[in-house]
Every structure is written in structure tokens, then in C-alpha cells.
Design an enzyme around this catalytic site. Sequence first.
Site, PDB file in Angstrom:
ATOM      1  N   HIS A  20      41.391  33.846  44.551  1.00 37.16           N
ATOM      2  CA  HIS A  20      42.738  34.256  44.142  1.00 37.16           C
ATOM      3  C   HIS A  20      42.674  35.434  43.173  1.00 37.16           C
ATOM      4  CE1 HIS A  20      46.489  33.369  41.567  1.00 37.16           C
ATOM      5  NE2 HIS A  20      46.882  34.006  42.642  1.00 37.16           N
ATOM      6  N   GLU A  23      41.962  38.605  44.993  1.00 38.96           N
ATOM      7  CA  GLU A  23      43.204  39.114  45.608  1.00 38.96           C
ATOM      8  C   GLU A  23      43.990  39.969  44.612  1.00 38.96           C
ATOM      9  OE1 GLU A  23      47.531  37.672  45.571  1.00 38.96           O
ATOM     10  OE2 GLU A  23      46.295  36.089  46.467  1.00 38.96           O
ATOM     11  N   HIS A  24      44.155  39.478  43.405  1.00 38.45           N
ATOM     12  CA  HIS A  24      44.872  40.241  42.373  1.00 38.45           C
ATOM     13  C   HIS A  24      44.179  41.571  42.082  1.00 38.45           C
ATOM     14  CE1 HIS A  24      47.912  37.522  40.263  1.00 38.45           C
ATOM     15  NE2 HIS A  24      47.470  36.783  41.284  1.00 38.45           N
ATOM     16  N   GLU A 101      50.490  32.753  35.878  1.00 37.10           N
ATOM     17  CA  GLU A 101      50.790  32.067  37.131  1.00 37.10           C
ATOM     18  C   GLU A 101      50.408  30.592  37.035  1.00 37.10           C
ATOM     19  OE1 GLU A 101      49.756  32.550  41.904  1.00 37.10           O
ATOM     20  OE2 GLU A 101      49.415  34.237  40.530  1.00 37.10           O
TER      21      GLU A 101
END
Length: 215
Positions: A20, A23-24, A101
Site C-alpha cells: 500500500h 502505491e502511494h 488513512e
Amino acid sequence: ALSVDVGAAHDPADFPGLAHFCEHMLFLGSAKYPEESAYKKYLAAHGGRANASTSMEATTYHFEVLQPHLAGALDIFAQFFIEPLFTESATGRELQAVDAEDARNRTNDSRRVLQVLKAAADAPSPWRKFSTGNSETLQGGGAATRAALLGFHARHYYGARMTLALLGAAPLDELEELVRASFAPVATHPRSLAGNEAEGHAAAAAAAAAAAAAA
């Protein structure tokens, strides 16, 4: 849109949430387009938008842009999968976004239920993995985190694990030529990890030495 056959299930045991976080980080500059905001600026200037998502088994990146500017957007986009920078400064700053998040998820009932279900899975199952990540699981965003990102990208981001879909108003031959021009440098096999692993070991050793000195 491009989907990579890698997700949270592939996170290293010592870096939960790394898929994840990768991805950022891919949005934040490449060797060819080093400005962190180059992609977002280009899309904003040409009627476009973009997003991405990481599941347990895949990570998908997608964008839209006005047809006359497709080639430019596609070339910036392709660099995510060729030579991202993963700069030290961006690594530290973007970890704050992942932390935020995670904080939102902890007050979201559906995410809380999901985490309970994951915790109930059998111990060997990758389904148990904490997919979002935070500053603790990603080891603070320092040199070791950056080395882990570089290694993860080199290990998993290559052509055989990618599926690209392109929709545009141009003839199919022109769209195919755009893809070939931008994506030709994508690695066809996992790249050498020797340098990244050495960097990671050195960073870990340095961190351990610093901790010992502080103690």
C-alpha cells in the site's frame, strides 16, 4: 489503467503495509519526471484525474485525461513502473498520509469488522496481514523503509505481473504505438536486488547502532 499482480498478501513480515505504501510513493516522482507533483499537475491542467487502490492480491492504478494529452499523461504514468525515485524526503512525508488513512480506518465500522475477520483467520494465512500500514509497521519512513520500497518494486513490478488497459478515441494502431513507446523500458523479469538488499542491511545496522548509542 494498469494492474500489478501484487498486493498486501505479498508484504514482507517486517513491513506490514508495504504494498500500500509503495502505491502511494509511485505518484511522487521518477527519474524521468523528478518533480513530485508532475503527474498530478499534468492531469489537472488537461482535464484529468487519477487514483489507485491496493487489495490483498493486486494493486491497480488508473487515470483519465483529455484525448489530445493522452501521450503525455501515459509517459509520466509509465515511469511509475520503470524507475520511481522513492526519495528519502517523500518517504518520510508520505508516511504521514498513510498514518492518517490508518487513523480514519480505526473509526470506520466496516474496516473494524474487516480487521476482526482478518485476525480470526488461520495463522499461516496471508489474509491476516495488516494491509494499510502505519509509521510503526513501516519502520518510521527512514533509510530502511526506502530500501524496502526499492526492493519490493524491483522484486514485484515487472512486465509479466502487469496488465494494462487503454481506452482512447485514436485508432487502435496509434494507441498500441503509444503504449509501446512509453512502456518498452519496463523490466521483463524481477531485477537484481543485491544493491537494495545491501542498502537495507546497512540501514538496519546503522539504526541498531544508533539505538545502542542512545541507550
